[in-house]
Design a protein around this motif. Sequence first.
Motif, mmCIF file in Angstrom:
data_model
loop_
_atom_site.group_PDB
_atom_site.id
_atom_site.type_symbol
_atom_site.label_atom_id
_atom_site.label_comp_id
_atom_site.label_asym_id
_atom_site.label_seq_id
_atom_site.Cartn_x
_atom_site.Cartn_y
_atom_site.Cartn_z
ATOM 1 N N VAL A 139 16.142 -5.471 -34.307
ATOM 2 C CA VAL A 139 15.962 -4.446 -33.733
ATOM 3 C C VAL A 139 15.331 -4.451 -32.548
ATOM 4 O O VAL A 139 14.689 -5.720 -31.915
ATOM 5 N N ARG A 140 15.049 -3.441 -31.764
ATOM 6 C CA ARG A 140 14.567 -3.633 -30.395
ATOM 7 C C ARG A 140 13.694 -2.232 -30.242
ATOM 8 O O ARG A 140 14.081 -1.301 -30.454
ATOM 9 N N PHE A 141 12.731 -2.628 -29.312
ATOM 10 C CA PHE A 141 11.789 -1.258 -28.823
ATOM 11 C C PHE A 141 11.897 -1.462 -27.304
ATOM 12 O O PHE A 141 11.776 -2.573 -26.603
ATOM 13 N N ALA A 142 12.366 -0.467 -26.555
ATOM 14 C CA ALA A 142 12.878 -0.343 -25.241
ATOM 15 C C ALA A 142 12.215 0.496 -24.399
ATOM 16 O O ALA A 142 12.880 1.382 -23.711
ATOM 17 N N PRO A 143 10.928 0.196 -23.946
ATOM 18 C CA PRO A 143 10.423 1.080 -23.226
ATOM 19 C C PRO A 143 10.619 0.849 -21.654
ATOM 20 O O PRO A 143 11.037 -0.307 -21.324
ATOM 21 N N SER A 144 10.568 2.105 -20.780
ATOM 22 C CA SER A 144 10.658 1.713 -19.297
ATOM 23 C C SER A 144 9.160 1.635 -19.008
ATOM 24 O O SER A 144 8.318 2.499 -19.162
ATOM 25 N N PRO A 145 9.084 0.461 -18.311
ATOM 26 C CA PRO A 145 7.671 0.114 -17.807
ATOM 27 C C PRO A 145 7.354 1.059 -16.755
ATOM 28 O O PRO A 145 6.976 0.639 -15.408
ATOM 29 N N LEU A 157 11.334 -7.077 -27.812
ATOM 30 C CA LEU A 157 10.785 -5.942 -27.036
ATOM 31 C C LEU A 157 11.389 -6.125 -25.709
ATOM 32 O O LEU A 157 11.698 -7.229 -25.061
ATOM 33 N N ARG A 158 12.048 -5.046 -25.346
ATOM 34 C CA ARG A 158 13.030 -4.970 -24.201
ATOM 35 C C ARG A 158 12.498 -4.061 -23.056
ATOM 36 O O ARG A 158 12.380 -2.988 -23.418
ATOM 37 N N TYR A 159 12.028 -4.538 -22.053
ATOM 38 C CA TYR A 159 11.949 -3.668 -20.835
ATOM 39 C C TYR A 159 12.875 -3.205 -20.143
ATOM 40 O O TYR A 159 13.871 -3.684 -19.707
ATOM 41 N N ASP A 160 13.123 -1.888 -20.051
ATOM 42 C CA ASP A 160 14.253 -1.054 -19.660
ATOM 43 C C ASP A 160 13.844 -0.933 -18.140
ATOM 44 O O ASP A 160 13.358 0.277 -17.738
ATOM 45 N N ASP A 161 13.827 -1.536 -17.395
ATOM 46 C CA ASP A 161 13.346 -1.504 -16.010
ATOM 47 C C ASP A 161 14.220 -1.725 -14.961
ATOM 48 O O ASP A 161 14.267 -2.457 -13.928
ATOM 49 N N LEU A 204 22.048 2.718 -14.119
ATOM 50 C CA LEU A 204 21.445 3.765 -15.020
ATOM 51 C C LEU A 204 21.246 3.050 -16.582
ATOM 52 O O LEU A 204 21.905 2.099 -16.516
ATOM 53 N N TYR A 205 20.509 3.556 -17.359
ATOM 54 C CA TYR A 205 19.966 2.929 -18.448
ATOM 55 C C TYR A 205 21.261 2.788 -19.393
ATOM 56 O O TYR A 205 21.090 1.667 -20.081
ATOM 57 N N THR A 206 22.319 3.502 -19.394
ATOM 58 C CA THR A 206 23.371 3.784 -20.629
ATOM 59 C C THR A 206 24.105 2.374 -20.708
ATOM 60 O O THR A 206 24.091 1.863 -21.837
ATOM 61 N N PRO A 261 23.614 -0.845 -19.157
ATOM 62 C CA PRO A 261 22.453 -2.170 -19.614
ATOM 63 C C PRO A 261 22.045 -2.229 -21.148
ATOM 64 O O PRO A 261 22.132 -3.091 -21.693
ATOM 65 N N SER A 262 21.882 -0.881 -21.679
ATOM 66 C CA SER A 262 21.440 -1.102 -23.015
ATOM 67 C C SER A 262 22.468 -1.318 -23.886
ATOM 68 O O SER A 262 22.227 -1.990 -24.827
ATOM 69 N N VAL A 263 23.718 -0.789 -23.846
ATOM 70 C CA VAL A 263 24.678 -1.352 -24.825
ATOM 71 C C VAL A 263 24.878 -2.846 -24.681
ATOM 72 O O VAL A 263 25.132 -3.495 -25.560
ATOM 73 N N ILE A 298 16.822 2.094 -33.709
ATOM 74 C CA ILE A 298 15.921 3.062 -34.369
ATOM 75 C C ILE A 298 15.280 3.696 -33.134
ATOM 76 O O ILE A 298 14.550 3.064 -32.423
ATOM 77 N N ARG A 299 15.623 4.814 -32.831
ATOM 78 C CA ARG A 299 15.059 5.643 -31.532
ATOM 79 C C ARG A 299 14.959 7.018 -31.712
ATOM 80 O O ARG A 299 15.487 7.614 -32.982
ATOM 81 N N GLY A 300 14.229 7.704 -30.871
ATOM 82 C CA GLY A 300 14.227 9.334 -30.946
ATOM 83 C C GLY A 300 15.464 9.955 -31.030
ATOM 84 O O GLY A 300 16.519 9.607 -30.438
ATOM 85 N N ASP A 357 16.236 12.464 -29.114
ATOM 86 C CA ASP A 357 16.448 12.867 -28.017
ATOM 87 C C ASP A 357 17.872 11.958 -27.275
ATOM 88 O O ASP A 357 18.418 12.238 -26.241
ATOM 89 N N HIS A 358 18.188 10.954 -28.127
ATOM 90 C CA HIS A 358 19.108 9.953 -27.530
ATOM 91 C C HIS A 358 20.794 10.093 -28.372
ATOM 92 O O HIS A 358 21.361 9.302 -28.213
ATOM 93 N N VAL A 359 20.493 11.129 -29.219
ATOM 94 C CA VAL A 359 21.772 11.339 -30.259
ATOM 95 C C VAL A 359 22.951 11.503 -29.414
ATOM 96 O O VAL A 359 24.019 10.643 -29.801
HETATM 97 N N1 GLU Z 1 14.470 3.091 -22.278
HETATM 98 C C1 GLU Z 1 14.889 4.226 -23.331
HETATM 99 C C2 GLU Z 1 13.784 5.200 -23.552
HETATM 100 O O1 GLU Z 1 12.531 4.911 -23.517
HETATM 101 C C3 GLU Z 1 15.112 3.494 -24.538
HETATM 102 C C4 GLU Z 1 16.007 4.164 -25.547
HETATM 103 C C5 GLU Z 1 16.702 3.759 -26.542
HETATM 104 O O2 GLU Z 1 16.229 2.832 -27.134
HETATM 105 O O3 GLU Z 1 17.866 3.049 -26.328
HETATM 106 O O4 GLU Z 1 13.891 6.039 -23.965
#
Ligand code: GLU
Length: 439
Positions: free
Chosen positions: A5-11, A39-43, A183-185, A187-189, A201-203, A205-207
């Motif tokens: 799994v990954r958690f991908a916050p934007s710093p 842990l993936r930084y979406d930077d 944009l994020y789309t 790189p995330s894929v 597993i994410r919120g 808002d990403h459906v």
């Molecule tokens: N950086 C995205 C966010 O924080 C990650 C979303 C995802 O988990 O793909 O919303």
Amino acid sequence: MTAIVRFAPSPTGRIHIGNARTAILNWLMAQKTDGQFVLRYDDTDTARSTDEFAQGIAADVDWLGIRPHRVEWQSKRFGRYDEVADRLRAEGRLYPCYETAYELDRKRKLQEARKLPPVYDRAALMLTDAERAKLEAGGRRAHWRFRLDGRVVAWNDLIRGPQHIDTRSLSDPVLVREDGSYLYTLPSVIDDIDFRITHVIRGEDHVVNTAVQIEITQALGAKPPAYAHHSLLTGADGKGLSKRLGSLSIASMREDGLEPMAVVSHAALLGTSGNIHPYTDYRGLVDGFGLDKLSRAPARFDEQELLMLNAKLLHHLPWEKVKDRLPGDSEALWLAVRGNIVTLSDAGTWREVVNGGVTPVVAPEDAEFIAAARKLLPPSPWDATTWKVWTEAVKAATGRKGKPLFMPLRLALTGLDHGPELAQLLPLIGRETALERLG
Ligand code: GLU
């Protein structure tokens, strides 16, 4: 199956309780399946992302007890993204567009006026080579859109159940900006494929993103991961949390002296069918974890409930678990006070009561009673039975009982009308100090 799994916050800021919940659910999934947590930084937004925020997030994640197996930075992978983008360009899936923001806005307004959905009309796909060359010669630079298949994308969401999104209702998403930034789309894929992520597993808002990302994944010849979209947190008032994020940051909770496992327990169990119980480590949470236990309804986050949970957790915490954080205190003090504190720092109030800084409170009508009680203080050494022995004697001598007996003693000994049991506090205060306070 072991999950990756990954958690991908934007710093671009610190994480708050809502992001922390995403991180914790991913961590529970990894633990439950003996899997891995990335842990993936979406930077990719290099202008807004900072190292300082990234370090802050790493500290927050660590404080929450999450130990990533791998840490990745999108900003270090632009070469890889360029390679994949070029492949999509060559296959005609990524196409150049030249509309300005103003022109796109006008198009949308015209569509609205005609009661048409505001979906990009793909005008750029009709451009001839000559037209493109002319636009470029005139100084325009292309941004790049992904050509959607325009079909119903379906997946079985592990929280929301079967999902169907018709991508004909969506605009072809811009994946690369005019300046070549991503944009994020996309790189995330690419990362999800390259790091062999099994569960996203994410919120929720990403459906909609998910439908697009499934199409992109398949366009790249890969199998999409499983998806689970959890509901978002609302405040106790039912509204979104975004307004008060500062006070809800993990950093501020840490500064306020909250226990990480109270925050973790609360975040993990909110919006589930399970009782919100304070776990002192992850084990119990992992045992009880299942994505199917998460409700689709918005989960309410109430700071007061978190404080109560924190207090509940402390009430049963053994000395071993806190002694490093209470240097100079004793186990006896901890056992006496843990039932009367909300955060660990409250222990300081009772430390003061035991060690000094007390202004005894004696009402004039109790002066005589207190003087009589003082004379009856048992000799040292004192232990947990001393209070009972003493108050029995005071009761017999003065005829007082119940509150009129106990409250004046508490006020004189502690200066306060509430607090831990005096049977436990009294031996800590000691005979000499008690004599002074009653004097
Ligand atoms: N950086 C995205 C966010 O924080 C990650 C979303 C995802 O988990 O793909 O919303």
